[in-house]
Design a protein around this motif. Structure first.
Motif, PDB file in Angstrom:
ATOM      1  N   UNK A 207       0.813  -1.162   0.093  1.00  0.00           N
ATOM      2  CA  UNK A 207       0.148  -0.119   0.028  1.00  0.00           C
ATOM      3  C   UNK A 207       0.883   1.215  -0.010  1.00  0.00           C
TER       4      UNK A 207
ATOM      5  N   UNK B 212      -2.712   6.586   2.856  1.00  0.00           N
ATOM      6  CA  UNK B 212      -3.509   6.094   3.312  1.00  0.00           C
ATOM      7  C   UNK B 212      -4.741   6.924   4.023  1.00  0.00           C
TER       8      UNK B 212
ATOM      9  N   UNK C  76      -8.645   6.872   2.953  1.00  0.00           N
ATOM     10  CA  UNK C  76      -9.610   6.741   4.351  1.00  0.00           C
ATOM     11  C   UNK C  76     -10.762   7.891   3.983  1.00  0.00           C
TER      12      UNK C  76
ATOM     13  N   UNK D  85     -13.023   7.149   1.151  1.00  0.00           N
ATOM     14  CA  UNK D  85     -13.981   6.097   1.512  1.00  0.00           C
ATOM     15  C   UNK D  85     -15.050   6.644   2.455  1.00  0.00           C
TER      16      UNK D  85
ATOM     17  N   UNK E  30     -11.196   5.714  -6.530  1.00  0.00           N
ATOM     18  CA  UNK E  30     -10.646   4.833  -5.538  1.00  0.00           C
ATOM     19  C   UNK E  30      -9.932   3.805  -5.846  1.00  0.00           C
TER      20      UNK E  30
ATOM     21  N   UNK F 135      -5.771   2.806  -5.684  1.00  0.00           N
ATOM     22  CA  UNK F 135      -5.217   1.612  -5.173  1.00  0.00           C
ATOM     23  C   UNK F 135      -4.390   0.760  -6.254  1.00  0.00           C
TER      24      UNK F 135
ATOM     25  N   UNK G 155      -0.609  -0.384  -6.077  1.00  0.00           N
ATOM     26  CA  UNK G 155      -0.236  -1.859  -6.248  1.00  0.00           C
ATOM     27  C   UNK G 155       0.795  -1.931  -7.319  1.00  0.00           C
TER      28      UNK G 155
ATOM     29  N   UNK H 120       3.663  -3.836  -4.980  1.00  0.00           N
ATOM     30  CA  UNK H 120       3.670  -5.212  -4.910  1.00  0.00           C
ATOM     31  C   UNK H 120       4.204  -5.705  -6.395  1.00  0.00           C
TER      32      UNK H 120
ATOM     33  N   UNK I 296      -3.394 -11.964 -11.275  1.00  0.00           N
ATOM     34  CA  UNK I 296      -4.406 -10.919 -10.346  1.00  0.00           C
ATOM     35  C   UNK I 296      -4.540  -9.787 -11.137  1.00  0.00           C
TER      36      UNK I 296
ATOM     37  N   UNK J 286      -8.587  -8.510 -12.128  1.00  0.00           N
ATOM     38  CA  UNK J 286      -9.070  -7.114 -12.027  1.00  0.00           C
ATOM     39  C   UNK J 286      -9.641  -6.624 -12.995  1.00  0.00           C
TER      40      UNK J 286
ATOM     41  N   UNK K 288     -10.080  -2.507   6.113  1.00  0.00           N
ATOM     42  CA  UNK K 288      -8.789  -2.963   5.196  1.00  0.00           C
ATOM     43  C   UNK K 288      -7.901  -2.211   4.917  1.00  0.00           C
ATOM     44  N   UNK K 289      -8.184  -0.849   4.404  1.00  0.00           N
ATOM     45  CA  UNK K 289      -7.183  -0.086   4.245  1.00  0.00           C
ATOM     46  C   UNK K 289      -6.436   0.443   5.742  1.00  0.00           C
TER      47      UNK K 289
ATOM     48  N   UNK L 176      -3.992  -2.269   6.413  1.00  0.00           N
ATOM     49  CA  UNK L 176      -2.724  -2.452   5.234  1.00  0.00           C
ATOM     50  C   UNK L 176      -3.230  -3.728   4.699  1.00  0.00           C
ATOM     51  N   UNK L 177      -4.362  -3.907   4.177  1.00  0.00           N
ATOM     52  CA  UNK L 177      -4.811  -5.159   3.632  1.00  0.00           C
ATOM     53  C   UNK L 177      -4.191  -5.470   2.134  1.00  0.00           C
ATOM     54  N   UNK L 178      -4.137  -6.345   1.490  1.00  0.00           N
ATOM     55  CA  UNK L 178      -3.543  -6.502   0.424  1.00  0.00           C
ATOM     56  C   UNK L 178      -4.421  -5.857  -0.659  1.00  0.00           C
ATOM     57  N   UNK L 179      -3.617  -5.024  -1.706  1.00  0.00           N
ATOM     58  CA  UNK L 179      -4.476  -4.069  -2.626  1.00  0.00           C
ATOM     59  C   UNK L 179      -5.520  -4.816  -3.445  1.00  0.00           C
ATOM     60  N   UNK L 180      -4.971  -6.037  -3.919  1.00  0.00           N
ATOM     61  CA  UNK L 180      -6.095  -6.755  -4.978  1.00  0.00           C
ATOM     62  C   UNK L 180      -7.482  -7.028  -3.807  1.00  0.00           C
TER      63      UNK L 180
ATOM     64  N   UNK M 284      -8.525  -5.541  -1.412  1.00  0.00           N
ATOM     65  CA  UNK M 284      -9.333  -4.411  -1.434  1.00  0.00           C
ATOM     66  C   UNK M 284     -10.078  -4.136  -2.731  1.00  0.00           C
TER      67      UNK M 284
END
Lengths: 91, 91, 91, 91
Positions: free
Chosen positions: A1, A5, A9, A12, A49, A53, A57, A61, A80, A84, B25-26, B29-33, B35
């Protein structure tokens, strides 16, 4: 991420408030087309949003995995990303 | 608004809870994909909500306007439906 | 079919030529992203074509059915419109 | 372009034939909703084509650029991917 952040947020929270606004419209028997316009605006805000993200990503990652030495990990991030894209284009 | 109001509000409350879930999740720090998958699920739930609103609109306001005697009113509902369709297909 | 047939056919011929253009790009090993941009432009042109067909449909068949005396026919056109909307929004 | 060129061209030829089929429907005054269903099927076929192109792009150009030493090149492929995603989700 990698993306900020705090900004994510806030987006959201705005979207959550927008959903509550649509609830009030339904309670107040607002005109159907006006309700649909608001939910479509929420969907566009979610697209934006997601785009943020995804940017984090790709620069985080995905770059790490593709520059790394594990071929399975490279394959995983590519697969992945395709998923998406396919969900976005609704295959 | 011909569709059941209670059901519509329940759907929106579920969507609101789903948006708050993505906030957690944000924060965690959940995994981007993961989210992105959740926000795409929210977008599909909004599509389904819109579809219910549209069904009520077609059977209610649109039918009344088209069966009515005011040509401007008929033109207006048709033009609104086209706009909803065009925003959906993202013209 | 109330919309101008000649104009609709011209749009489809342009789209057909655009698809052949993408074939040449693939044959010439054009850059992947340039190919995707062209197919996305074709998809937008099809959206615009659909919007014209839908306008004719709403002003023609749908108006006739809804102003008519057959409740099954009214139900049918409404149900078809919902299906078009749902396919567009990819439910 | 890592994906099989022959297969991609066959898909595009099928799509081209499908577009000509819609032209015949328009010429024969086919029912509006049946025409829209066919153009929506063409759009899904183009989504599938794009997905194949994107798979080749991710495994080819994107992987090469991200594993390479040119930071501007890395930035460029990431920025292009975001643009493809945003056009797909219609931002």
């Amino acid at each position: 991420m990698n993306t900020d952040k705090h900004q994510l947020l806030n987006r959201l929270k705005t979207i959550e408030g927008h959903v509550r606004g649509v609830q009030r419209m339904v309670e107040d028997d607002a005109y159907c087309v006006d309700i649909i316009k608001q939910t479509q605006a929420i969907q566009r805000a979610l697209d934006k949003f997601n785009s943020l993200i995804l940017a984090g990503h790709l620069n985080g990652c995905v770059t790490t995995a593709i520059r790394g030495e594990d071929p399975q990990e490279r394959e995983r991030v590519v697969s992945e990303l395709l998923q998406v894209f396919e969900t976005t284009s609704n295959l």
